[in-house]
Design a protein around this motif. Structure first.
Motif, PDB file in Angstrom:
ATOM      1  N   PRO A  82       6.610   6.762   0.748  1.00 23.81           N
ATOM      2  CA  PRO A  82       5.808   6.890  -0.464  1.00 23.81           C
ATOM      3  C   PRO A  82       4.509   7.643  -0.222  1.00 23.81           C
ATOM      4  N   ASP A  84       1.424   6.690  -1.094  1.00 28.48           N
ATOM      5  CA  ASP A  84       0.477   5.736  -0.509  1.00 28.48           C
ATOM      6  C   ASP A  84       1.270   4.640   0.165  1.00 28.48           C
ATOM      7  N   HIS A  86       1.672   1.067   1.710  1.00 31.52           N
ATOM      8  CA  HIS A  86       1.057  -0.269   1.687  1.00 31.52           C
ATOM      9  C   HIS A  86       2.000  -1.266   2.352  1.00 31.52           C
ATOM     10  N   TYR A  87       1.469  -2.020   3.309  1.00 31.31           N
ATOM     11  CA  TYR A  87       2.264  -3.083   3.927  1.00 31.31           C
ATOM     12  C   TYR A  87       1.479  -4.378   3.897  1.00 31.31           C
ATOM     13  N   TYR A  88       2.086  -5.416   4.462  1.00 33.34           N
ATOM     14  CA  TYR A  88       1.429  -6.727   4.500  1.00 33.34           C
ATOM     15  C   TYR A  88       0.326  -6.702   5.550  1.00 33.34           C
ATOM     16  N   MET A  91       0.260  -8.568   8.997  1.00 31.64           N
ATOM     17  CA  MET A  91       1.318  -8.355   9.991  1.00 31.64           C
ATOM     18  C   MET A  91       0.905  -7.341  11.041  1.00 31.64           C
ATOM     19  N   LEU A  96       6.192  -5.727  11.511  1.00 27.78           N
ATOM     20  CA  LEU A  96       6.543  -5.048  10.266  1.00 27.78           C
ATOM     21  C   LEU A  96       7.787  -4.178  10.454  1.00 27.78           C
TER      22      LEU A  96
END
Lengths: 297, 269
Positions: A82, A84, A86-88, A91, A96
C-alpha cells in the motif's frame, strides 16, 4: 487468461465519484502501469480489486475468479504494497513478518530471510520505532514473502531513498522474470516508464488511454528543444500536431507527432542558435491529459 | 469457515494488558466492597434500622431495602451491581475495539488483504473476545468465593455466587455482541467505543429508573442489568429462565447482525 480483468467497474462513495466504467485487462507476466494524478481513482480501483471495498456496479476478476466471491483464495497469490504502510505498533518486525507468513498455505521462511537481507532490514526493532522508509521496507518484505503471482503496488517508492528504490526496482524486475505479473500504480511517470510494458492512464475516475510504453515512447512523440534569438509562437508551426508548446527566453520546447520531414523543413526556416531532438519522457507525453488538473492547481 | 489460531492468539496478545488491568480492578472491587461489610456486620441491626429510615428512592438503588446487609451474601449482592457495570463496560469496549481498531489504526490494509475471509476474521476475534470474558469472569468468581467466604459466618454462599457469575457472564457476552455489532454498523471507527459504552450506560440508567420507580415493568426487558439483578438472584436462589432465553436471543441476533453487516460494508482505509 488475463490475470486482472475488470468490466465496467464503478464505485461511488455515496454521491462522490470513485471510478466509472473502468475496463482493464492485465496479461500474465506483464508489468502494467496505472498512472494518474492524485484523486483520479487509482487507490479506489486497487481497493476494489482487493475487496476492501465493494463496487457499486461492474465486476472484477483476478486469475479468472471473481474478487468478492473468491477473495481469500486469490489472495493466497497476491502481494500488496500500500501507499501508506501501517502495522501493529507494539509488534517487532520479526513477529509481524512471521504473523503475515502464517496466513499463507506454504512455508515462506526462506524467501522472507532473503528479502530481509536484500532490503537490509533490522528485524529486531519494534514497528513503532521505525522511520517511514523502514516501515516501507517491512511492507516490501511482507508483500513479497509468499512469492505472489500478482504483485499490486500502490505508490510504492514514497519514503524510500534512491538506493533502496533501485534495490526495490531490481527486486520487482526479478519477480517479474520469475513469472509474476506486476500492477504498478503511480503518479510518478518516470518510474512507470522504467519498469512497465503497458500503461493505463486514469483521470477523473475514467480510463482515458491504454497503450504500450514502447509505442508511446518510440512512435508517437518527439521532443524538440529549439533556441532562437526571439520567442516563437505555436502559430509558427501552423497545421502541425504540436503539444506542450512552451517558449520562454528564446528557448522553445514542444512535443511533435506526425511526419518528421514536415516539421524539420519548418524548423529549417528559422534562425537557429541550437536544436536538439530528444525522446520525451512519459511525464511530458501525458502532460496534456493532466492539463485540467494543472489549471485547477 | 476455518479457525485461524494465529489471528486468535494475536488478538489475545493485543488485549493481554487490558485484561490484566480489568482483572485487578475486579479483585479490588470485590475486596474493597467486602471490606466495608466488616463495619456493617459489627454495627449489627442498627444498619438495617438506619437503611429502613432512608427515602425509598435511595433505598431502591441500595437493593430495594429488602437486603439484610448484616449478612455477607446480601452485602455481596449489593457489590455485584458494580461488578456487572464493570463487566459490561469492559465487554462493550472490547467488542468495539476488536473490530474497529483495524480501521482506526489503518491496519486493515494489512489484515484484510491476507488470504482470510471477513467471516473467519470475525470468528477469530469473537472467540478471542469470549476468552477474555471467561478469564475476567473466572478471576471475579475465584476472588468473590475466597473473599466472601472469608467474611461469611452463616450458611455457604457458593451456590449463589456461582449463579451471579453466570448472570455476569451473560451480561458480558450481551455487551460484547453489542460492541461488535456497533463496530460493524458505525463507519467512523473512533465513534464505535463511545457509542457502545453510551448505549450500555443508558441501559444501566434505565434499570436504575425501573428500580426507583418500581413500575414500568415492560421496560425491564430492555435492560440486561435487570435480567441478572443480584438481589433477585440471592432471594430466588435461581436465575430467571425468561431472561436467560431473552439473553440468548439478543446474543444470537447481535452476532448474526455483526457477521451480516460487516461482510457487506466497505472498509475504511
Amino acid at each position: 487468461m488475463n490475470i486482472i480483468e475488470t468490466k465496467k467497474l464503478t464505485k461511488y462513495y455515496g454521491k462522490d465519484r470513485g471510478i466509472v466504467d473502468v475496463d482493464l485487462s492485465v496479461e500474465e507476466g506483464e508489468v502494467f502501469g496505472f498512472v494518474g494524478p492524485n484523486g483520479a481513482g487509482k487507490s479506489t480501483t486497487i481497493r476494489t480489486l482487493l475487496s476492501l471495498i465493494y463496487p457499486t456496479s461492474g465486476s472484477a476478476t483476478i486469475f479468472g475468479k471473481d474478487v468478492i466471491e473468491h477473495g481469500p483464495e486469490i489472495k493466497q497469490n497476491i502481494g500488496y504494497l500500500p501507499a501508506d504502510v501501517h502495522y501493529y505498533d507494539s509488534m517487532k518486525v520479526k513477529s509481524l513478518l512471521n504473523y503475515s507468513a502464517s496466513f499463507y498455505d506454504k512455508d515462506c521462511t526462506k524467501r522472507m530471510e532473503q528479502l530481509v537481507k536484500i532490503m537490509d532490514l533490522d528485524v529486531n526493532r519494534k514497528i513503532s520505532d521505525l522511520s517511514l522508509g523502514n516501515k516501507k521496507k517491512v511492507g516490501i518484505v511482507q508483500g513479497l514473502l509468499h512469492e505472489p503471482k500478482l504483485i499490486i503496488l500502490d505508490e510504492p517508492t514514497s519514503g524510500l531513498d534512491p538506493l533502496m528504490q533501485q534495490n526495490f526496482f531490481n527486486l520487482i524486475e526479478e519477480e517479474n522474470q520469475k513469472g509474476a505479473t506486476i500492477f504498478f500504480s503511480s503518479h510518478i511517470l518516470g518510474e512507470v516508464q522504467k519498469l512497465c510494458d503497458r500503461v493505463a492512464i486514469i483521470k477523473d475516475g475514467k480510463i482515458i488511454k491504454v497503450e504500450k510504453v514502447a509505442d508511446l515512447m518510440r512512435n508517437s512523440y518527439t521532443k524538440f528543444r529549439i533556441e532562437t534569438k526571439t520567442d516563437l509562437k505555436q502559430e509558427d508551426f501552423n497545421g502541425e500536431s504540436i503539444n506542450n508548446f512552451v517558449s520562454k527566453k528564446g528557448t522553445t520546447t514542444f512535443l511533435f507527432k506526425g511526419d518528421i520531414n514536415v516539421i524539420i523543413s519548418k524548423v529549417s526556416e528559422l534562425d537557429l542558435i541550437s536544436l536538439r531532438i530528444v525522446e520525451p519522457d512519459l511525464e511530458e507525453i501525458f502532460m496534456h491529459y493532466y492539463r485540467d488538473e494543472d489549471a485547477d492547481a | 469457515m476455518k479457525f485461524y489460531t494465529n489471528l486468535y492468539l494475536q488478538e489475545l496478545t493485543a488485549h493481554k494488558k487490558g485484561l490484566i488491568g480489568w482483572s485487578i480492578g475486579m479483585i479490588l472491587m470485590v475486596a474493597g466492597g467486602m471490606s466495608k461489610y466488616q463495619g456493617y456486620k459489627q454495627a449489627g441491626e442498627s444498619v438495617n434500622d438506619f437503611m429502613a429510615g432512608m427515602p425509598e428512592g435511595v433505598l431502591a438503588v441500595f437493593g430495594g431495602g429488602q437486603l439484610d446487609l448484616t449478612q455477607a451474601v446480601w452485602f455481596y449482592a449489593l457489590i455485584f451491581l458494580y461488578l456487572l457495570i464493570m463487566g459490561a463496560i469492559h465487554s462493550a469496549m472490547l467488542g468495539a475495539e476488536l473490530i474497529a481498531k483495524e480501521e482506526r489504526d489503518n491496519t486493515c490494509e494489512f489484515l484484510y488483504v491476507n488470504p482470510i475471509s471477513r467471516t473467519d476474521i470475525i470468528t477469530a476475534k469473537l472467540l478471542a473476545g469470549v476468552t477474555n470474558l471467561v478469564v475476567l469472569n473466572l478471576v471475579t468468581l475465584v476472588s468473590s468465593l475466597l473473599i466472601v467466604e472469608a467474611f461469611n459466618d452463616g450458611d455457604s454462599v457458593t451456590n449463589q455466587i456461582f449463579l451471579m457469575m453466570i448472570g455476569l457472564f451473560f451480561v458480558q457476552i450481551i455487551f460484547l455482541s453489542i460492541g461488535m455489532a456497533s463496530a460493524a454498523v458505525v463507519k467512523k471507527p473512533k465513534l464505535v467505543s463511545p457509542i457502545a459504552t453510551g448505549f450500555m450506560l443508558s441501559t444501566f440508567f434505565l434499570s436504575m429508573y425501573i428500580k426507583i420507580k418500581g413500575d414500568y415493568e415492560w421496560l425491564q426487558y430492555f435492560t440486561p442489568f435487570h435480567y441478572f439483578d443480584g438481589e433477585t438472584i440471592v432471594k430466588d436462589n435461581a436465575l430467571n429462565p425468561t431472561f436467560i432465553v431473552l439473553s440468548i436471543g439478543i446474543i444470537i441476533f447481535m452476532f448474526s447482525f455483526t457477521y451480516f453487516v460487516f461482510n457487506k460494508r466497505d472498509l475504511n482505509t
